[in-house]
Structure formats: C-alpha cells, structure tokens
Scaffold this motif. Structure first.
Motif, PDB file in Angstrom:
ATOM      1  N   UNK A 168       2.013  -0.638  -4.986  1.00  0.00           N
ATOM      2  CA  UNK A 168       1.184  -1.831  -5.133  1.00  0.00           C
ATOM      3  C   UNK A 168       0.733  -2.394  -3.789  1.00  0.00           C
ATOM      4  N   UNK A 169       1.528  -2.202  -2.754  1.00  0.00           N
ATOM      5  CA  UNK A 169       1.091  -2.607  -1.418  1.00  0.00           C
ATOM      6  C   UNK A 169      -0.133  -1.818  -0.987  1.00  0.00           C
ATOM      7  N   UNK A 170      -0.116  -0.519  -1.241  1.00  0.00           N
ATOM      8  CA  UNK A 170      -1.260   0.335  -0.904  1.00  0.00           C
ATOM      9  C   UNK A 170      -2.499  -0.063  -1.711  1.00  0.00           C
ATOM     10  N   UNK A 171      -2.311  -0.329  -2.997  1.00  0.00           N
ATOM     11  CA  UNK A 171      -3.438  -0.754  -3.831  1.00  0.00           C
ATOM     12  C   UNK A 171      -4.015  -2.084  -3.349  1.00  0.00           C
ATOM     13  N   UNK A 189      -8.258  -5.113  -0.732  1.00  0.00           N
ATOM     14  CA  UNK A 189      -8.633  -6.064   0.308  1.00  0.00           C
ATOM     15  C   UNK A 189      -9.674  -5.456   1.240  1.00  0.00           C
ATOM     16  N   UNK A 190      -9.505  -4.184   1.607  1.00  0.00           N
ATOM     17  CA  UNK A 190     -10.482  -3.504   2.456  1.00  0.00           C
ATOM     18  C   UNK A 190     -11.845  -3.456   1.774  1.00  0.00           C
ATOM     19  N   UNK A 245       8.455  14.013  -3.571  1.00  0.00           N
ATOM     20  CA  UNK A 245       8.035  12.737  -2.987  1.00  0.00           C
ATOM     21  C   UNK A 245       7.965  11.682  -4.086  1.00  0.00           C
ATOM     22  N   UNK A 246       8.585  10.547  -3.829  1.00  0.00           N
ATOM     23  CA  UNK A 246       8.562   9.427  -4.764  1.00  0.00           C
ATOM     24  C   UNK A 246       8.204   8.168  -3.996  1.00  0.00           C
ATOM     25  N   UNK A 247       7.492   7.258  -4.652  1.00  0.00           N
ATOM     26  CA  UNK A 247       7.090   6.004  -4.031  1.00  0.00           C
ATOM     27  C   UNK A 247       7.692   4.844  -4.814  1.00  0.00           C
ATOM     28  N   UNK A 248       8.069   3.797  -4.100  1.00  0.00           N
ATOM     29  CA  UNK A 248       8.607   2.611  -4.754  1.00  0.00           C
ATOM     30  C   UNK A 248       7.457   1.767  -5.305  1.00  0.00           C
ATOM     31  N   UNK A 249       7.814   0.858  -6.136  1.00  0.00           N
ATOM     32  CA  UNK A 249       6.845  -0.084  -6.695  1.00  0.00           C
ATOM     33  C   UNK A 249       6.136  -0.831  -5.575  1.00  0.00           C
ATOM     34  N   UNK A 250       6.887  -1.281  -4.594  1.00  0.00           N
ATOM     35  CA  UNK A 250       6.314  -2.027  -3.476  1.00  0.00           C
ATOM     36  C   UNK A 250       5.319  -1.177  -2.685  1.00  0.00           C
ATOM     37  N   UNK A 251       5.638   0.099  -2.460  1.00  0.00           N
ATOM     38  CA  UNK A 251       4.732   0.986  -1.725  1.00  0.00           C
ATOM     39  C   UNK A 251       3.418   1.197  -2.480  1.00  0.00           C
TER      40      UNK A 251
END
Length: 95
Positions: free
Chosen positions: A79-82, A87-88, A71-77
C-alpha cells in the motif's frame, strides 16, 4: 432450482421469461426437442458472472505467480508503493 423451459416459450412467452430473469436474477435454460439448447439471462446477471470470472482468473494468476517466487511483500510495502504511485500521478496531473 434451475428454470427449464422449451425454446418455443422464448417466442410465445417472451414477456414472462423477461420478467422471471429480471425479478429472480437467475437464468432460464431453454430446451429444443427435450435437450438443452441455450441459456437466457439478464444483462445484470451476465455482467456479474463476467466480473466474478475475471476475479477468479486474476486470483488464479496471482496464485501461480506466488508459487513461482519466494518474494513476499507486507501490507505496508504494497500500500505504500500504491500510495506513492498515486501521489506521483496526482503531482504530474497538476502540472
């Protein structure tokens, strides 16, 4: 080049040793009867060493974890999650 001094210098020349470790940000190796006995360094140098070790072990852990999965995540994924988590947290703290 490492600074090597006899351990007796710690007692007899403490001010000089303190000045050297703070000005040069390098440890001094102390010997006893011609053999290495201890290392003296500034708190700043010690904290920097601890920080570098922590980063090294976290990178090593991440490398091992990466080997265990495809499993690999993109930069956008990532930082979007962070951003969403931050925000939450802000929304909850505002209540």
């Amino acid at each position: 080049m490492p600074k090597i001094r006899p351990v007796s210098d710690l007692r007899n020349n403490f001010t000089d040793i303190s000045r050297i470790i703070h000005e040069e940000s390098e440890p001094i190796f102390l010997t006893k009867n011609g053999y290495g006995d201890m290392v003296v360094m500034s708190i700043e140098a010690y904290e920097k060493l601890q920080f570098e070790n922590e980063i090294y072990f976290k990178l090593k852990e991440a490398k091992l974890q990466a080997k265990s999965t495809d499993i690999r995540y993109s930069h956008e994924e990532v930082f979007g999650d962070l951003r969403k988590k931050l925000q939450d947290k802000v929304d909850i703290d505002d209540i």
